[in-house]
Write a protein that holds these residues in place. Structure first.
Motif, short mmCIF file in Angstrom:
data_model
loop_
_atom_site.label_atom_id
_atom_site.label_comp_id
_atom_site.label_asym_id
_atom_site.label_seq_id
_atom_site.Cartn_x
_atom_site.Cartn_y
_atom_site.Cartn_z
N GLN A 205 -0.02 6.93 -1.31
CA GLN A 205 -0.78 5.64 -2.02
C GLN A 205 -2.09 4.72 -0.81
N SER A 207 -4.23 1.05 -0.31
CA SER A 207 -4.66 0.15 -1.50
C SER A 207 -5.96 0.19 -1.26
N ASP A 215 -5.52 -6.61 -5.04
CA ASP A 215 -5.78 -5.06 -3.97
C ASP A 215 -5.34 -4.74 -5.68
N THR A 217 -4.48 -0.58 -6.25
CA THR A 217 -3.51 0.96 -5.12
C THR A 217 -4.07 1.60 -6.12
N ALA A 230 -8.65 4.94 -5.48
CA ALA A 230 -8.77 3.04 -5.22
C ALA A 230 -9.84 2.56 -5.21
#
Length: 243
Positions: A205, A207, A215, A217, A230
């Motif tokens: 994962q 961001s 942000d 993600t 992203a």
């Protein structure tokens, strides 16, 4: 109680039907059984599945075989493409959604051995499970018959995708960086916020942040894939904003 599936027993009457769809007859049908066994079925300590192995190891192998065959096909088909363009094309051809689409065409969801809880949660049409199972099937064919049948399987199902592929889309990370530069902003910053899954098949994962923006993600099977996802989501958000 586990869900009944047509390919539960490697020696059962449904195996020839599965092999007919795959276009390959196994010398060791237990490999086919293993390829179709999701980890959820193995975690259940029932007599039916005692000693059964999940398809995770075959998935690990099949992922490598698939990548090599697709790379070879791209080199053959796009003789003028530089490495970067070939890499972008390959990313699209081996991504989860592509694999899940092939799995659905084959009918893999109906063959899976899964725990009842996984089935009730939609596991038979889960893109991640379907994609992993296709990779496991490729690995099983490779272990059972060697390179030639595994390559033939991949070529048969991926050739139409390669032949009909247009030019790859611009790299989302590059596009996002150019967007920021055009507005004299700092370069996008990427941060790995979590890593899940088994060591051989992690999910990252990541961001991405831009000055003045919340942000975003996204996740992927590699840091690069998660960063690209992203960046793509951030671009979608920015597309509705004034220049």
């Amino acid at each position: 109680m586990e869900a009944n599936t047509p390919a539960r027993s490697a020696g059962g009457p449904a195996v020839p039907a599965v092999e007919s769809v795959l276009g390959y007859t196994f010398r060791k049908p237990e490999l086919l059984s293993e390829a179709l066994t999701h980890a959820s079925a193995v975690r259940r300590s029932t007599a039916r599945h005692k000693g059964r192995r999940s398809n995770e190891r075959l998935e690990f192998l099949g992922d490598r075989v698939l990548g090599l065959v697709v790379a070879h096909m791209l080199i053959e088909h796009f003789r003028a493409d530089p490495e970067g363009t070939l890499a972008l094309r390959q990313d699209g051809l081996v991504r989860r959604e592509t694999l899940a689409g092939i799995a659905r065409k084959l009918g893999v969801g109906g063959w899976l051995v899964v725990a009842r809880s996984e089935e009730d949660g939609g596991g038979r049409d889960n893109p991640a499970i379907l994609a992993d199972t296709v990779e496991a099937l490729i690995g099983a064919i490779y272990l059972d018959g060697g390179w030639q049948p595994a390559e033939s399987f991949v070529r048969r199902h991926w050739q139409p995708l390669i032949a009909n592929a247009g030019l790859p889309s611009r790299d989302p990370k590059t596009a996002l960086q150019e967007w920021a530069q055009a507005r004299s902003l700092e370069r996008p910053a990427y941060l790995v916020v979590a890593t899940d899954g088994p060591p051989h098949a992690p999910t990252f994962q990541v961001s991405v942040s831009l000055p003045g923006m919340p942000d975003v993600t996204a996740s992927g099977s590699s840091k690069r894939a998660a960063e690209q996802a992203a960046a793509s989501l951030m671009l979608e958000r920015l597309s509705g904003m004034p220049s």
